[in-house]
Design an enzyme around this catalytic site. Structure first.
Site, PDB file in Angstrom:
ATOM      1  N   ASN A  95      -1.942   6.953  -2.113  1.00 47.72           N
ATOM      2  CA  ASN A  95      -3.201   6.695  -1.411  1.00 47.72           C
ATOM      3  C   ASN A  95      -3.950   5.545  -2.077  1.00 47.72           C
ATOM      4  O   ASN A  95      -5.178   5.579  -2.229  1.00 47.72           O
ATOM      5  CB  ASN A  95      -4.075   7.955  -1.397  1.00 47.72           C
ATOM      6  CG  ASN A  95      -5.246   7.841  -0.433  1.00 47.72           C
ATOM      7  OD1 ASN A  95      -5.179   7.114   0.553  1.00 47.72           O
ATOM      8  ND2 ASN A  95      -6.326   8.538  -0.727  1.00 47.72           N
ATOM      9  N   ASN A  96      -3.185   4.541  -2.489  1.00 50.27           N
ATOM     10  CA  ASN A  96      -3.753   3.419  -3.228  1.00 50.27           C
ATOM     11  C   ASN A  96      -2.856   2.204  -3.057  1.00 50.27           C
ATOM     12  O   ASN A  96      -1.664   2.338  -2.760  1.00 50.27           O
ATOM     13  CB  ASN A  96      -3.868   3.769  -4.712  1.00 50.27           C
ATOM     14  CG  ASN A  96      -4.771   2.828  -5.472  1.00 50.27           C
ATOM     15  OD1 ASN A  96      -5.474   2.013  -4.879  1.00 50.27           O
ATOM     16  ND2 ASN A  96      -4.767   2.921  -6.793  1.00 50.27           N
ATOM     17  N   HIS A 139       0.862  -1.180   0.000  1.00 56.24           N
ATOM     18  CA  HIS A 139       0.000   0.000   0.000  1.00 56.24           C
ATOM     19  C   HIS A 139       0.897   1.228   0.000  1.00 56.24           C
ATOM     20  O   HIS A 139       1.729   1.407   0.886  1.00 56.24           O
ATOM     21  CB  HIS A 139      -0.921   0.027   1.218  1.00 56.24           C
ATOM     22  CG  HIS A 139      -1.803   1.242   1.263  1.00 56.24           C
ATOM     23  ND1 HIS A 139      -3.033   1.288   0.648  1.00 56.24           N
ATOM     24  CD2 HIS A 139      -1.606   2.464   1.825  1.00 56.24           C
ATOM     25  CE1 HIS A 139      -3.567   2.490   0.829  1.00 56.24           C
ATOM     26  NE2 HIS A 139      -2.721   3.220   1.542  1.00 56.24           N
ATOM     27  N   CYS A 140       0.735   2.073  -1.012  1.00 56.03           N
ATOM     28  CA  CYS A 140       1.588   3.249  -1.178  1.00 56.03           C
ATOM     29  C   CYS A 140       0.865   4.484  -0.639  1.00 56.03           C
ATOM     30  O   CYS A 140      -0.170   4.883  -1.173  1.00 56.03           O
ATOM     31  CB  CYS A 140       1.958   3.452  -2.646  1.00 56.03           C
ATOM     32  SG  CYS A 140       3.067   4.847  -2.928  1.00 56.03           S
ATOM     33  N   ALA A 141       1.426   5.066   0.424  1.00 60.04           N
ATOM     34  CA  ALA A 141       0.801   6.250   1.012  1.00 60.04           C
ATOM     35  C   ALA A 141       0.878   7.441   0.070  1.00 60.04           C
ATOM     36  O   ALA A 141      -0.023   8.292   0.056  1.00 60.04           O
ATOM     37  CB  ALA A 141       1.478   6.579   2.339  1.00 60.04           C
TER      38      ALA A 141
END
Length: 392
Positions: free
Chosen positions: A194-195, A189-191
């Site tokens: 946001n996805n 999950h890539c902050a």
């Protein structure tokens, strides 16, 4: 010389903070000050803040802080996305304000005003595409196709049901606790986006990293050419050698030229240092993910393999301890027997050598096939819609 030292300190501190934050948990930094800085940035500073809020505001302040933490860290939110837009927009703004007045110049034509805007625009477009694209959400409508696309290896993936979604969990998938959904070929999950990064948008994510690395390199080269053009137009070398009698050699001229640049064009130098640090981090990040793509592995799977191999090592160590204990007990029974030849003992093959630690990745089918799987995901192919799960 104060400006030069400011530039050096700025570059070193920026590099140290970014490396510590992004890479401080790596095994190579274990026990070093980089790991301690990483711990302070990610946990220590927040812990001190929590204690201060509790002392100053009591339980109500602590509850409010926990609510903010839940929103920022445990639920989807656009905070880091806005931060990305501020960073890239602010950097481009400073470049325009400080350097566009020198374009066209001695080495750069006016076209770079537009190519730089186009480069940043494509970067933002890739960012939006990665952020808002479907990462490969698994649901009741497509779970059977994903079950056929990714077989279980029965090592790190085995047949089970997602306890939250209440559907079969395909191999290589993971339920993201932040997005609250199952994602096929889950990477992480890539902050920043946001996805989740998964089966359908890994290709966009890789393109985003590559393009931003190229943007940073382009910015460094363009700014360097602007500064070189200013030196040429103002005849800095000619003035130093002819009017001040400085020897025309790199060793003599370099310190003076650097001093002149840092005093006259310190904004450009600061931006170049920042872009150099970011390009190093992006280059390392791309190298890591390129290796994952070439071996058809994900970040999530690499952690699972580390856990699996660690467990195998512990089993082997336990068996080795049992073998050693058995051997020591056997020596008590063999005190009266003739001693075995040292050569035979030396060349005797240990039974533990047969217990090799092997990473058997069944999804790795050659780097060309692996690249094709990332570039053209299963779920985008026509055959995916007609796939049926294998029975039995």
């Amino acid at each position: 010389m104060a400006v030069q030292w400011l530039l050096v300190c700025h570059g070193l501190i920026t590099l140290l903070v970014m490396v510590s934050f992004l890479c401080g948990q790596w095994p190579i930094f274990q026990g070093t000050f980089i790991q301690r800085i990483h711990s302070f940035i990610t946990f220590g500073a927040y812990d001190y803040l929590r204690r201060f809020v509790h002392l100053a505001c009591g339980s109500r302040g602590t509850d409010a802080l926990y609510s903010v933490e839940y929103y920022c860290c445990d639920r989807p939110n656009p905070i880091i996305q806005v931060l990305y837009l501020l960073i890239i927009g602010g950097t481009y703004y400073f470049i325009v304000q400080s350097s566009f007045g020198y374009i066209p110049g001695y080495y750069l034509s006016a076209v770079h005003r537009y190519t730089s805007f186009l480069a940043v625009g494509v970067g933002i477009l890739l960012f939006l595409l990665t952020s808002f694209s479907d990462p490969g959400v698994v649901n009741s409508a497509n779970v059977s196709q994903y079950l056929s696309a990714y077989p279980y290896d029965n090592i790190i993936f085995s047949e089970k049901e997602c306890s939250t979604c209440k559907i079969p969990k395909p191999a290589r998938s993971k339920h993201c606790s932040i997005c609250d959904r199952c994602v096929a070929r889950f990477d992480h999950h890539c902050a920043w986006m946001n996805n989740c990064i998964g089966e359908r948008n890994t290709r966009y994510f890789m393109a985003f990293i590559i393009w931003h690395f190229l943007i940073c390199m382009y910015g460094i080269v363009a700014l360097a050419l602007i500064l070189a053009g200013r030196m040429k137009e103002l005849q800095v070398i000619h003035i130093l050698t002819d009017y001040y009698g400085i020897e025309n050699s790199f060793r003599k001229l370099a310190p003076l030229v650097l001093q002149w640049l840092s005093n006259s064009y310190n904004t450009q130098i600061l931006i170049m240092v920042f872009l150099a640090v970011v390009s190093l981090l992006l280059g390392g990040f791309f190298t890591y993910h390129a290796k994952l793509c070439l071996t058809n592995t994900t970040t999530n799977e690499s952690f699972k393999w580390q856990e699996q191999l660690s467990w195998q090592r512990k089993v082997n160590e336990a068996k080795a301890s049992a073998e050693a204990l058995k051997a020591s007990l056997g020596e008590l029974d063999q005190e009266n027997k003739p001693r075995e030849s040292k050569w035979r003992t030396f060349f005797r093959r240990s039974r533990l050598q047969e217990l090799e630690l092997v990473k058997n990745n069944i999804y790795d089918k050659g780097f060309l096939h692996n690249i094709y799987e990332v570039a053209i995901p299963f779920s985008t192919r026509r055959s995916f819609l007609v796939n049926k799960p294998k029975s039995g």
